[in-house]
Each structure stands twice: as C-alpha cells, then as structure tokens.
Write a protein that holds these residues in place. Structure first.
Motif, PDB file in Angstrom:
ATOM      1  N   LEU A 186     137.685  43.968  75.255  1.00 28.07           N
ATOM      2  CA  LEU A 186     137.824  43.437  74.261  1.00 28.07           C
ATOM      3  C   LEU A 186     137.414  42.168  73.530  1.00 28.07           C
ATOM      4  O   LEU A 186     136.485  42.604  72.383  1.00 28.07           O
ATOM      5  CB  LEU A 186     139.184  44.186  74.159  1.00 28.07           C
ATOM      6  CG  LEU A 186     139.704  46.344  73.803  1.00 28.07           C
ATOM      7  CD1 LEU A 186     140.987  46.488  74.406  1.00 28.07           C
ATOM      8  CD2 LEU A 186     139.021  46.392  73.174  1.00 28.07           C
ATOM      9  N   ASN A 187     137.779  41.286  74.420  1.00 31.99           N
ATOM     10  CA  ASN A 187     137.947  39.963  74.329  1.00 31.99           C
ATOM     11  C   ASN A 187     136.241  39.488  73.980  1.00 31.99           C
ATOM     12  O   ASN A 187     136.158  39.187  72.491  1.00 31.99           O
ATOM     13  CB  ASN A 187     138.258  39.273  75.024  1.00 31.99           C
ATOM     14  CG  ASN A 187     138.002  36.974  74.125  1.00 31.99           C
ATOM     15  OD1 ASN A 187     138.215  37.328  73.215  1.00 31.99           O
ATOM     16  ND2 ASN A 187     137.450  37.298  75.742  1.00 31.99           N
ATOM     17  N   PHE A 188     134.898  40.283  75.015  1.00 29.24           N
ATOM     18  CA  PHE A 188     133.902  40.061  74.509  1.00 29.24           C
ATOM     19  C   PHE A 188     133.476  40.547  73.802  1.00 29.24           C
ATOM     20  O   PHE A 188     132.358  39.698  72.694  1.00 29.24           O
ATOM     21  CB  PHE A 188     133.993  40.067  75.550  1.00 29.24           C
ATOM     22  CG  PHE A 188     131.777  39.110  76.318  1.00 29.24           C
ATOM     23  CD1 PHE A 188     132.271  37.367  75.843  1.00 29.24           C
ATOM     24  CD2 PHE A 188     131.064  39.770  76.099  1.00 29.24           C
ATOM     25  CE1 PHE A 188     130.532  37.024  76.428  1.00 29.24           C
ATOM     26  CE2 PHE A 188     129.724  39.012  76.491  1.00 29.24           C
ATOM     27  CZ  PHE A 188     129.501  37.959  76.359  1.00 29.24           C
ATOM     28  N   ALA A 189     134.351  41.691  72.640  1.00 29.80           N
ATOM     29  CA  ALA A 189     133.493  42.373  71.840  1.00 29.80           C
ATOM     30  C   ALA A 189     133.646  41.459  70.788  1.00 29.80           C
ATOM     31  O   ALA A 189     132.607  41.807  70.068  1.00 29.80           O
ATOM     32  CB  ALA A 189     133.696  43.755  71.866  1.00 29.80           C
ATOM     33  N   GLY A 190     134.870  40.767  70.479  1.00 29.36           N
ATOM     34  CA  GLY A 190     135.135  40.163  69.616  1.00 29.36           C
ATOM     35  C   GLY A 190     134.345  39.437  69.311  1.00 29.36           C
ATOM     36  O   GLY A 190     134.132  39.135  68.295  1.00 29.36           O
ATOM     37  N   LYS A 191     133.902  38.369  70.839  1.00 30.03           N
ATOM     38  CA  LYS A 191     132.921  37.139  70.182  1.00 30.03           C
ATOM     39  C   LYS A 191     132.089  38.123  69.638  1.00 30.03           C
ATOM     40  O   LYS A 191     131.238  36.588  68.833  1.00 30.03           O
ATOM     41  CB  LYS A 191     133.266  36.664  71.571  1.00 30.03           C
ATOM     42  CG  LYS A 191     131.991  35.235  71.653  1.00 30.03           C
ATOM     43  CD  LYS A 191     132.425  34.384  73.371  1.00 30.03           C
ATOM     44  CE  LYS A 191     131.409  33.268  73.253  1.00 30.03           C
ATOM     45  NZ  LYS A 191     132.144  32.767  72.854  1.00 30.03           N
ATOM     46  N   GLU A 242     134.453  43.799  62.667  1.00 29.33           N
ATOM     47  CA  GLU A 242     134.916  44.841  63.443  1.00 29.33           C
ATOM     48  C   GLU A 242     135.236  43.492  64.397  1.00 29.33           C
ATOM     49  O   GLU A 242     136.022  44.048  65.846  1.00 29.33           O
ATOM     50  CB  GLU A 242     133.337  44.563  64.189  1.00 29.33           C
ATOM     51  CG  GLU A 242     132.602  45.495  63.155  1.00 29.33           C
ATOM     52  CD  GLU A 242     132.119  45.505  61.970  1.00 29.33           C
ATOM     53  OE1 GLU A 242     132.084  44.305  61.353  1.00 29.33           O
ATOM     54  OE2 GLU A 242     131.717  45.873  61.652  1.00 29.33           O
ATOM     55  N   ALA A 243     135.036  42.056  64.345  1.00 30.42           N
ATOM     56  CA  ALA A 243     135.343  41.533  65.782  1.00 30.42           C
ATOM     57  C   ALA A 243     137.161  41.241  65.488  1.00 30.42           C
ATOM     58  O   ALA A 243     137.462  40.968  66.153  1.00 30.42           O
ATOM     59  CB  ALA A 243     134.802  39.429  65.520  1.00 30.42           C
ATOM     60  N   GLN A 244     137.622  40.601  64.465  1.00 32.54           N
ATOM     61  CA  GLN A 244     139.090  40.994  63.908  1.00 32.54           C
ATOM     62  C   GLN A 244     139.627  42.693  64.941  1.00 32.54           C
ATOM     63  O   GLN A 244     140.678  42.412  65.844  1.00 32.54           O
ATOM     64  CB  GLN A 244     138.977  40.893  62.448  1.00 32.54           C
ATOM     65  CG  GLN A 244     141.014  41.528  62.509  1.00 32.54           C
ATOM     66  CD  GLN A 244     141.611  39.704  62.870  1.00 32.54           C
ATOM     67  OE1 GLN A 244     141.151  38.644  62.050  1.00 32.54           O
ATOM     68  NE2 GLN A 244     142.387  39.807  63.593  1.00 32.54           N
ATOM     69  N   SER A 245     139.090  42.926  64.786  1.00 31.87           N
ATOM     70  CA  SER A 245     139.761  45.030  65.433  1.00 31.87           C
ATOM     71  C   SER A 245     139.937  44.533  67.011  1.00 31.87           C
ATOM     72  O   SER A 245     139.863  45.012  67.759  1.00 31.87           O
ATOM     73  CB  SER A 245     138.433  45.629  64.751  1.00 31.87           C
ATOM     74  OG  SER A 245     139.272  46.994  65.567  1.00 31.87           O
ATOM     75  N   GLU A 259     147.259  42.901  71.415  1.00 30.12           N
ATOM     76  CA  GLU A 259     147.958  43.307  71.745  1.00 30.12           C
ATOM     77  C   GLU A 259     148.212  43.736  73.342  1.00 30.12           C
ATOM     78  O   GLU A 259     149.445  44.254  73.563  1.00 30.12           O
ATOM     79  CB  GLU A 259     148.057  44.206  70.515  1.00 30.12           C
ATOM     80  CG  GLU A 259     147.775  43.917  69.353  1.00 30.12           C
ATOM     81  CD  GLU A 259     147.660  45.456  68.320  1.00 30.12           C
ATOM     82  OE1 GLU A 259     146.836  46.398  68.352  1.00 30.12           O
ATOM     83  OE2 GLU A 259     148.198  44.951  67.246  1.00 30.12           O
ATOM     84  N   LEU A 260     147.160  44.163  73.834  1.00 30.83           N
ATOM     85  CA  LEU A 260     147.105  44.738  74.940  1.00 30.83           C
ATOM     86  C   LEU A 260     147.387  43.602  76.073  1.00 30.83           C
ATOM     87  O   LEU A 260     148.639  43.798  77.114  1.00 30.83           O
ATOM     88  CB  LEU A 260     145.488  44.733  75.606  1.00 30.83           C
ATOM     89  CG  LEU A 260     145.313  46.058  76.422  1.00 30.83           C
ATOM     90  CD1 LEU A 260     146.293  47.126  77.136  1.00 30.83           C
ATOM     91  CD2 LEU A 260     143.960  45.834  77.806  1.00 30.83           C
ATOM     92  N   PHE A 261     146.906  42.097  75.335  1.00 35.81           N
ATOM     93  CA  PHE A 261     147.241  41.459  76.439  1.00 35.81           C
ATOM     94  C   PHE A 261     149.424  41.385  76.368  1.00 35.81           C
ATOM     95  O   PHE A 261     149.727  41.218  77.742  1.00 35.81           O
ATOM     96  CB  PHE A 261     147.089  40.176  75.943  1.00 35.81           C
ATOM     97  CG  PHE A 261     147.360  38.265  76.702  1.00 35.81           C
ATOM     98  CD1 PHE A 261     147.378  38.001  78.299  1.00 35.81           C
ATOM     99  CD2 PHE A 261     148.434  38.197  75.946  1.00 35.81           C
ATOM    100  CE1 PHE A 261     147.811  37.554  78.885  1.00 35.81           C
ATOM    101  CE2 PHE A 261     149.602  36.669  76.865  1.00 35.81           C
ATOM    102  CZ  PHE A 261     149.068  36.632  78.279  1.00 35.81           C
ATOM    103  N   GLN A 262     149.871  41.090  75.539  1.00 33.86           N
ATOM    104  CA  GLN A 262     151.323  41.681  74.696  1.00 33.86           C
ATOM    105  C   GLN A 262     151.709  42.584  75.438  1.00 33.86           C
ATOM    106  O   GLN A 262     153.273  42.733  75.411  1.00 33.86           O
ATOM    107  CB  GLN A 262     150.849  41.091  73.688  1.00 33.86           C
ATOM    108  CG  GLN A 262     150.887  40.072  72.396  1.00 33.86           C
ATOM    109  CD  GLN A 262     151.712  39.771  71.388  1.00 33.86           C
ATOM    110  OE1 GLN A 262     151.107  40.048  70.654  1.00 33.86           O
ATOM    111  NE2 GLN A 262     151.577  38.496  71.506  1.00 33.86           N
TER     112      GLN A 262
END
Length: 274
Positions: free
Chosen positions: A158-163, A173-176, A183-186
């Motif tokens: 998810l993080n890499f998709a954001g990047k 899309e990056a923000q999403s 949220e998953l990390f938390q």
C-alpha cells in the motif's frame, strides 16, 4: 507435526470459530484443546475432518513446514536486506533465480515477489507505471491473515502504491493508498511487526504530506515513525525521519526543539562514520 496445532488454532480464529464449534461431532473439545496446544498428535481422520470444516486442505495446513518454505524464506530475507542497503540489482538477480526455480506457488510468496518486482521496476528501470502495475497485482492477491508477515507485506504494498501514484502525479490516489497503509500500521497487528522496512511508510507519507502543506498530519506521521524506530531499536531511515522532523519544526519557528533534533542528527552521522 509439533506445530500443526498452532496453525490449526490460527485458522480456527481467522474463521471466527470456537473450539466447541470446530470440534462438534469430530472429537471432544478437550482433545482439540490438547491438539492446538501441541500436547497431542491428531490422527489423520480427525485432521481431515477438522480441515474440511475449516474449508481448507491438509496441504494448506502443512505447507508452512515444507523445506521449500524455509528455502524461500531465506531468499526473501536476503531481498529485504538488499532493500535496506539499496542493492536493487541484487534484488533483481535474486528474483531471476527464484523465477528459474519456479517455486513461488503460495499466494503470500507471489505477493512478496510482486512487491520486489515493483521496487526493481522503479529503482532500476525508472518506470513508475510498471512498478505500480506490479504493486497492484500484489494487492489483488488474496492472502490468508494467518500467515506471518501478512500485515507487513500489505503495508509495504500500500505504501509503495502511494509512492508510485505520487511519482505519477496522481495525488488523490496516492493519498488514498498512504491512508490505507498508515491505518493498517496503526491496527493492533502492526504492534507485533519487527520489519524495519516499514519505516519507509513514515518517510514516504511524511514527505508527501509536507509537499501537500499538511504539516500537522505530516508531523504526526513522522513522530509515530520516530517512536516506532525507537521501539524497534532500528536506525533504518532514522536519518530521513529526523530531517523531516527538523523541517517541520523550522516551519513553525520552534528553534529550541530544532537544536535538540540537530544534535541527534549529528550524533547519528558520527555513528555511521565509526
């Protein structure tokens, strides 16, 4: 057979079943309890019925303990080590080797392969479109939550998709994707992670938010990253996190705090020179 009980328990919990639910008509609840605690080795007929009720095969129950699984784990760990040191050509060579062996059959392994293919497409080929395609392919793979590393892999994807979306100028899309990753990390499960590569989330998301001039949220993300690094006793991406923190403190003229963080940064740089 020693660890089968633990895997069985994880599958049962994932399906939201109690011991009573799973054992009914197959064996006594006390027998199932002993099996799950690795105090009793079940016979094949009991295992077959328990697996059938869980909607899995005996093969699925056993796969984690095959020598092939241990072999793959070794090479995935190598690729994560290469990722931490920026050795992307070595990651590509490892992927080529695994591809030749044709042993990445499990969904969880295919998902990690997609992540590393995305990394190589971006850092070696400079192709964010291809990198994003690999990443989305990994996110589309349905992986059982029982697998160790499930949350880590999904957070990384998810993080890499954001990047990649950010690199392509797709801000919304990056923000999403960054939001989903954060949220998953938390979530509770992230507390059990020991994968230092998750620090990339805080650096990437923090940098993205600063560019969007959302400094309050950026500082929250970076502060959580710094706290998590301390908990993990990890220096991976710590330099970048400290630099981001300093940028935000300077933006609000908190010069006293800047001095303290600059001291930390200098100390870290000295440690690197040792």
């Amino acid at each position: 057979m020693e660890a089968i009980g633990q895997v069985l328990k994880e599958f049962r919990k994932e399906h939201g079943m109690t011991q009573k639910d799973l054992s009914a008509g197959i064996c006594s609840q006390s027998v199932l309890s002993r099996i799950e605690n690795d105090e009793e080795i079940p016979n094949i007929f009991v295992i077959k019925q328990l697996c059938h009720r869980l909607g899995i095969t005996i093969d699925q129950l056993m796969l984690d303990f095959l020598p092939e699984e241990l072999f793959l784990r070794k090479y995935f760990n190598k690729m994560f080590m290469y990722l931490r040191t920026g050795k992307y050509l070595e990651i590509q060579a490892t992927l080529d080797y695994l591809d030749e062996r044709q042993i990445t059959h499990l969904d969880k392994d295919r998902q990690q392969v997609c992540f590393f293919k995305g990394v190589c497409a971006y850092f070696i080929d400079g192709n964010p479109e291809a990198a994003l395609a690999h990443t989305l392919e990994g996110l589309d793979i349905c992986v059982s939550k029982k697998y160790y590393g499930y949350f880590d892999s999904r957070i990384l994807l998810l993080n890499f998709a954001g990047k990649m979306n950010s690199a392509l100028g797709k801000v919304n899309e990056a923000q999403s994707y960054y939001n989903q990753s954060f949220e998953l990390f938390q979530s509770m499960m992230a507390d059990y992670s020991e994968r230092s590569e998750l620090s990339n989330l805080f650096v990437n998301y923090g940098t993205f938010l600063i560019k969007q001039e959302r400094l309050d949220l950026a500082e929250k993300v970076v502060d959580i990253g710094l706290k998590w690094n301390r908990q993990q006793c990890s220096y991976y991406k710590l330099h970048e996190l400290l630099e981001l923190k300093i940028r935000m403190l300077e933006a609000r003229d908190d010069l006293h705090s800047v001095i303290g963080y600059r001291k930390m940064l200098r100390a870290l740089e000295k440690m690197k020179d040792l």
